[in-house]
Enzyme design. Structure first.
Site, short mmCIF file in Angstrom:
data_model
loop_
_atom_site.label_atom_id
_atom_site.label_comp_id
_atom_site.label_asym_id
_atom_site.label_seq_id
_atom_site.Cartn_x
_atom_site.Cartn_y
_atom_site.Cartn_z
N ASP A 90 0.83 -1.22 0.00
CA ASP A 90 0.00 0.00 0.00
C ASP A 90 0.86 1.26 0.00
O ASP A 90 0.55 2.25 -0.67
CB ASP A 90 -0.92 0.00 1.22
CG ASP A 90 -2.04 -1.01 1.11
OD1 ASP A 90 -2.26 -1.53 0.00
OD2 ASP A 90 -2.71 -1.29 2.13
N GLU A 126 -2.04 -2.60 -9.28
CA GLU A 126 -0.88 -1.73 -9.46
C GLU A 126 -0.93 -0.95 -10.76
O GLU A 126 0.09 -0.43 -11.23
CB GLU A 126 0.41 -2.56 -9.41
CG GLU A 126 0.60 -3.56 -10.55
CD GLU A 126 -0.02 -4.93 -10.28
OE1 GLU A 126 0.51 -5.93 -10.80
OE2 GLU A 126 -1.02 -5.00 -9.55
#
Length: 381
Positions: free
Chosen positions: A277, A303
Site C-alpha cells: 500500500d 498496481e
C-alpha cells in the site's frame, strides 16, 4: 395590540434564530467534519438569547444589562465570523476579536453605568459587531469571483450583513437623536431592526444549509469516483472526467499513459500488503507531482495507473512519462529492501470516441515495455 402582546410577538424572531442555531447543531452532529457549523450555531443561539432578553426589558433594565447582553452579541457575531472563516480555511483572528470586544464592552459599561446614554450604546454596539464581521470580510471579497454559485451566494449574503451592521449606526447618528427612542423595545426602530435581522439571518442560514447539502453531495460523489487508498480517480471517475474533457475540447490533442508497477506481487509476497500500500501511495504521488493541472490521474485497480494528458505533442508526453518513471525509480522505501520501478505505455487519442481503444493501444505498448525489460516507456508498436 398592547405592549405585552407586542413583546410576546417580537419573541418569535429570537425564537426563530434559536431554532436555526439548533438546526445547525443537529447538522454538525450528523456531519462531524463540518466543524464550522458548530460555530455558526453558537453565534445564532447567543444572538437569539440576547435579543429575547432585551425584548422583555425596559430602558433602565437595558442599561443595567448592557455589558452582559453586549457580550452575548459580540461573541455570537464573532462565532459566526469564525465559522465562515473556517469554511474558507482560515480563522477570525481571535486576538483582534478580544481587543474589539474589550473596547466595545468598556464603552458600553461607561455609557450605561457612568454616563448613561442609550443612543450612544446602540451606535457603539453596532460598530463593535461590524468590526467583528470585518475581521473575515477579505475572504468573501477576494474569493468571490472564483467561487461557484453557492459560494458567491454566501459571499453576497455575508457582505450584505456587514453592510447592514455598519450602515445602521451611521443612520442612527445622522437621522436620530438621543431623545427619539423613548422606550427602545416599544419603538419602531426596534421592530425594524428585528425585521431586518431575521431576514438577513434567514438568508444566510438558507445559503449555509444549501452549501452543506452541496458539500454532502460532492463528498458522496468523491467517494464514488475516487480510490480510497491513493485518493486518485477510480476507473468510473476517470471515464466520467475524460469524457467531459473530450466532449468540450474536440479540437485538442490528447495522450493516454498507462503505468504498471514492476514485480508488485513480489513486494506483497515478501513484505506484506501494508508495504504494498505504501508503494502504491508513493507511486501515485510521483505521478501527480509530474503531471500538469488539468491532467487526469487514475488508479484502475491493483498496481495499474492511467494518466490522461491534455494538449501536447508526442515529445512532451514522452518527457512527462520519463519524469514519472525516473521519480518512481529514485523513490526509496524504509519498509522494503528492493528498488521499485514501473513500465509505461503511451498512446494518442485520435477522436472523441476513441478513449477505450486508446487505453487498449497504451496497454499493448505497456506489455511491450514489460517484454523488453521493464522500467521503460514504450510509445510505438
Amino acid at each position: 395590540m398592547n405592549y405585552q402582546n407586542i413583546q410576546l410577538f417580537v419573541l418569535i424572531i429570537p425564537a426563530s434564530l434559536l431554532l436555526l442555531g439548533i438546526a445547525f447543531i443537529i447538522c454538525q452532529l450528523i456531519l462531524r467534519e463540518q466543524t464550522f457549523l458548530a460555530w455558526v450555531a453558537n453565534g445564532y443561539i447567543l444572538t437569539a438569547l440576547a435579543l429575547a432578553a432585551q425584548s422583555l426589558m425596559s430602558n433602565q433594565q437595558l442599561s443595567h444589562w448592557a455589558v452582559i447582553t453586549g457580550t452575548f452579541y459580540l461573541f455570537g457575531i464573532w462565532s459566526i465570523a469564525h465559522g465562515m472563516a473556517l469554511r474558507k480555511g482560515s480563522h477570525a483572528h481571535p486576538m483582534m476579536g478580544v481587543l474589539i470586544g474589550l473596547i466595545t464592552l468598556s464603552l458600553l459599561f461607561y455609557f450605561s453605568w457612568i454616563a448613561e446614554n442609550l443612543w450612544l450604546r446602540i451606535i457603539i454596539l453596532s460598530l463593535g459587531m461590524g468590526a467583528m464581521q470585518l475581521l473575515v470580510a477579505k475572504h468573501f471579497l477576494t474569493q468571490y469571483p472564483d467561487g461557484d454559485m453557492f459560494d458567491r451566494a454566501l459571499s453576497i449574503a455575508y457582505i450584505s450583513i456587514i453592510i447592514y451592521t455598519l450602515v445602521r449606526p451611521i443612520v442612527i447618528f445622522f437621522f436620530s437623536s438621543p431623545d427619539n427612542f423613548g422606550e427602545l423595545t416599544k419603538s419602531n426602530y426596534w421592530l425594524l431592526m428585528l425585521s431586518a435581522s431575521i431576514l438577513l439571518s434567514l438568508w444566510l442560514a438558507l445559503v449555509i444549509f444549501a452549501i452543506t447539502v452541496r458539500d454532502i453531495v460532492l463528498k458522496l460523489n468523491d467517494e464514488r469516483y475516487r480510490d480510497p487508498l491513493t485518493h486518485l480517480l477510480n476507473r468510473r471517475g476517470f471515464f466520467e472526467e475524460a469524457k467531459k474533457l473530450l466532449g468540450s475540447h474536440t479540437d485538442s490533442y490528447y495522450f493516454l499513459l498507462t503505468c504498471d508497477i514492476d514485480h508488485f506481487k513480489h513486494v506483497n509476497d515478501n513484505w506484506g500488503h501494508l508495504a504494498g500500500d505504501k508503494v502504491l501511495q508513493a507511486v501515485s504521488k510521483a505521478i501527480v507531482k509530474n503531471v500538469r493541472k488539468g491532467d487526469l490521474v487514475a488508479r484502475f485497480g491493483g498496481e495499474e495507473f492511467v494518466v490522461f494528458l491534455r494538449g501536447m505533442d508526442i515529445a512532451d508526453a514522452r518527457k512527462i512519462a520519463e519524469r514519472i518513471r525516473e521519480e518512481i525509480e529514485q523513490t526509496t522505501f524504509n519498509s522494503i529492501s528492493t528498488r521499485v520501478t514501473a513500465s509505461f505505455g503511451l498512446a494518442d487519442i485520435a477522436a472523441s470516441d476513441d478513449l477505450v481503444s486508446a487505453i487498449g493501444r497504451a496497454d499493448a505498448r505497456l506489455y511491450n515495455a514489460k517484454q523488453n525489460g521493464r522500467n521503460q516507456v514504450c510509445w510505438n508498436e
